[in-house]
Motif scaffolding. Structure first.
Motif, PDB file in Angstrom:
ATOM      1  N   PRO A   1       0.761  -0.738  -0.156  1.00  0.00           N
ATOM      2  CA  PRO A   1       0.449  -0.424  -0.171  1.00  0.00           C
ATOM      3  C   PRO A   1       0.980   1.323   0.108  1.00  0.00           C
ATOM      4  N   LEU A   2       1.947   1.340   0.591  1.00  0.00           N
ATOM      5  CA  LEU A   2       2.909   2.816   1.258  1.00  0.00           C
ATOM      6  C   LEU A   2       3.101   2.916  -0.699  1.00  0.00           C
ATOM      7  N   LEU A   3       3.734   1.511  -1.081  1.00  0.00           N
ATOM      8  CA  LEU A   3       4.556   2.002  -2.640  1.00  0.00           C
ATOM      9  C   LEU A   3       3.307   2.151  -3.699  1.00  0.00           C
ATOM     10  N   ILE A   4       2.503   2.573  -3.449  1.00  0.00           N
ATOM     11  CA  ILE A   4       0.880   2.367  -4.782  1.00  0.00           C
ATOM     12  C   ILE A   4       0.659   3.596  -4.134  1.00  0.00           C
ATOM     13  N   SER A   5       0.830   3.611  -3.180  1.00  0.00           N
ATOM     14  CA  SER A   5       0.201   5.007  -2.266  1.00  0.00           C
ATOM     15  C   SER A   5       1.024   6.511  -2.976  1.00  0.00           C
ATOM     16  N   GLN A   6       2.497   6.106  -2.618  1.00  0.00           N
ATOM     17  CA  GLN A   6       3.764   6.851  -3.171  1.00  0.00           C
ATOM     18  C   GLN A   6       3.166   7.659  -4.743  1.00  0.00           C
ATOM     19  N   LEU A   7       3.606   6.076  -5.318  1.00  0.00           N
ATOM     20  CA  LEU A   7       3.493   6.149  -6.752  1.00  0.00           C
ATOM     21  C   LEU A   7       2.776   6.868  -7.726  1.00  0.00           C
ATOM     22  N   SER A   8       1.462   6.194  -6.866  1.00  0.00           N
ATOM     23  CA  SER A   8       0.172   7.183  -7.805  1.00  0.00           C
ATOM     24  C   SER A   8       0.288   8.522  -7.387  1.00  0.00           C
ATOM     25  N   ARG A   9       0.648   9.279  -5.851  1.00  0.00           N
ATOM     26  CA  ARG A   9       1.139  10.276  -5.936  1.00  0.00           C
ATOM     27  C   ARG A   9       1.257  11.062  -6.635  1.00  0.00           C
ATOM     28  N   ASN A  10       2.744  10.944  -6.996  1.00  0.00           N
ATOM     29  CA  ASN A  10       3.755  11.740  -7.491  1.00  0.00           C
ATOM     30  C   ASN A  10       3.311  11.351  -9.252  1.00  0.00           C
ATOM     31  N   PHE A  11       2.933  10.169  -9.487  1.00  0.00           N
ATOM     32  CA  PHE A  11       3.254  10.201 -11.305  1.00  0.00           C
ATOM     33  C   PHE A  11       2.195   9.917 -11.410  1.00  0.00           C
ATOM     34  N   VAL A  12       0.601   9.957 -10.816  1.00  0.00           N
ATOM     35  CA  VAL A  12      -0.799  10.443 -11.771  1.00  0.00           C
ATOM     36  C   VAL A  12      -1.964  10.993 -10.326  1.00  0.00           C
ATOM     37  N   ILE A  13      -1.713  10.798  -9.599  1.00  0.00           N
ATOM     38  CA  ILE A  13      -2.788  12.054  -8.808  1.00  0.00           C
ATOM     39  C   ILE A  13      -2.487  13.565  -8.818  1.00  0.00           C
ATOM     40  N   THR A  14      -1.637  13.917  -8.382  1.00  0.00           N
ATOM     41  CA  THR A  14      -0.687  15.329  -8.450  1.00  0.00           C
ATOM     42  C   THR A  14      -0.382  15.501  -9.605  1.00  0.00           C
ATOM     43  N   PRO A  15      -0.417  15.477 -10.387  1.00  0.00           N
ATOM     44  CA  PRO A  15      -0.735  15.900 -11.592  1.00  0.00           C
ATOM     45  C   PRO A  15      -1.782  15.948 -11.560  1.00  0.00           C
ATOM     46  N   LEU A  16      -2.644  15.217 -12.152  1.00  0.00           N
ATOM     47  CA  LEU A  16      -4.011  15.686 -12.252  1.00  0.00           C
ATOM     48  C   LEU A  16      -4.699  16.526 -11.429  1.00  0.00           C
ATOM     49  N   VAL A  17      -4.048  16.869 -10.631  1.00  0.00           N
ATOM     50  CA  VAL A  17      -5.003  17.932  -9.844  1.00  0.00           C
ATOM     51  C   VAL A  17      -4.873  18.811  -9.762  1.00  0.00           C
ATOM     52  N   GLU A  18      -3.168  18.784 -10.141  1.00  0.00           N
ATOM     53  CA  GLU A  18      -2.567  19.911 -10.191  1.00  0.00           C
ATOM     54  C   GLU A  18      -3.182  20.482 -11.130  1.00  0.00           C
TER      55      GLU A  18
END
Length: 271
Positions: free
Chosen positions: A61-78
């Motif tokens: 869960p931590l690995l998926i959380s960090q990868l998705s946050r940095n490369f998917v979720i954060t760019p889309l939200v920004e």
């Protein structure tokens, strides 16, 4: 019928006594050495399986959380947030804080002028400084809003990942629960009493409201929610009471039957 009688037997006879009787029977068994080796191998395999599954529950869960946050979720939200010019604040509380900060900045400018830190002060200079501060506050609150939305989406994804791992690993979860139970009941009476007192004092003790306030405040800031003192007071007034009741029920229902000497030690240490 056999399982029912076994559970009744376990409920009335302390586990420590049953364990002592079992060890005595093993010493009289002629095949005791072979059984001990087989039990050791089974215990080692169970321990390895439990540790591996526990690491999976933590790392994946931590690995998926960090990868998705940095490369998917954060760019889309920004990208979405920057495309909406009107989106600056998540709630009224965040806007009020920004306005209060801008007001304090204006007062500080006039104060510095009065103590001669600024030699010349005009409305044009004040407005220019206020505009710079307002732009900085807008950017700062945009970043906070983006981080709050990102935290919500990332935590939801992490929770879904954890639930999927638990549902797909029910057998390993049962082994992990059994392994944790064995470790807990294998502790000495003083160690059990110490852990119980430590847990109750942290979560439901006299000083626990201060810790709960920090947890609630941090959680609200993490998700960009406005401060709610009434909700925090209600939470602190109810949750520790419920947890205290659960602790007492567990001591009375389970620990008092499995390890009565630990309960006696707990009461002696708590007095």
């Amino acid at each position: 019928m056999k399982s029912k009688s076994s559970s009744q037997k376990m409920s009335f006879i302390p586990r420590s006594i049953l364990r002592t009787i079992g060890k005595f029977q093993q010493t009289l068994d002629p095949n005791a050495e072979t059984k001990v080796i087989e039990e050791f191998r089974a215990s080692r395999l169970q321990t390895i399986s439990c540790v591996r599954f526990l690491l999976i529950l933590i790392v994946v869960p931590l690995l998926i959380s960090q990868l998705s946050r940095n490369f998917v979720i954060t760019p889309l939200v920004e990208r979405f947030w920057n495309s909406q010019e009107s989106n600056i604040f998540l709630n009224a509380s965040q806007e009020e804080k920004a306005l209060a900060e801008l007001k304090r900045f204006e007062q500080r400018v006039y104060f510095e002028a009065r103590i001669s830190k600024i030699l010349t002060l005009s409305d044009e200079i004040v407005q220019k400084e206020l505009k710079k501060k307002a732009i900085a506050l807008v950017e700062e609150n945009k970043v906070e809003s983006i981080n709050a939305v990102t935290n919500v989406l990332t935590d939801i994804l992490t929770a879904i990942t954890l639930i999927v791992l638990i549902l797909t690993g029910k057998q390993q979860l049962c082994l992990l629960r059994s392994f944790a139970g064995d470790i807990t009941y294998s502790l000495s009476d003083s160690a059990k009493a110490f852990l119980i007192i430590l847990s109750t004092d942290i979560f439901v003790g006299f000083h626990s409201p201060y810790g709960w306030e920090i947890i609630i405040e941090g959680t609200l800031n993490h998700y960009g929610l406005p401060e709610n003192k009434s909700l925090a007071s209600l939470f602190i007034a109810t949750v520790p009471v419920v947890m205290n009741t659960v602790f007492k029920y567990w001591i009375f229902r389970y620990l008092n039957r499995s390890s009565p000497s630990a309960v006696v030690t707990y009461h002696n240490m708590n007095e």
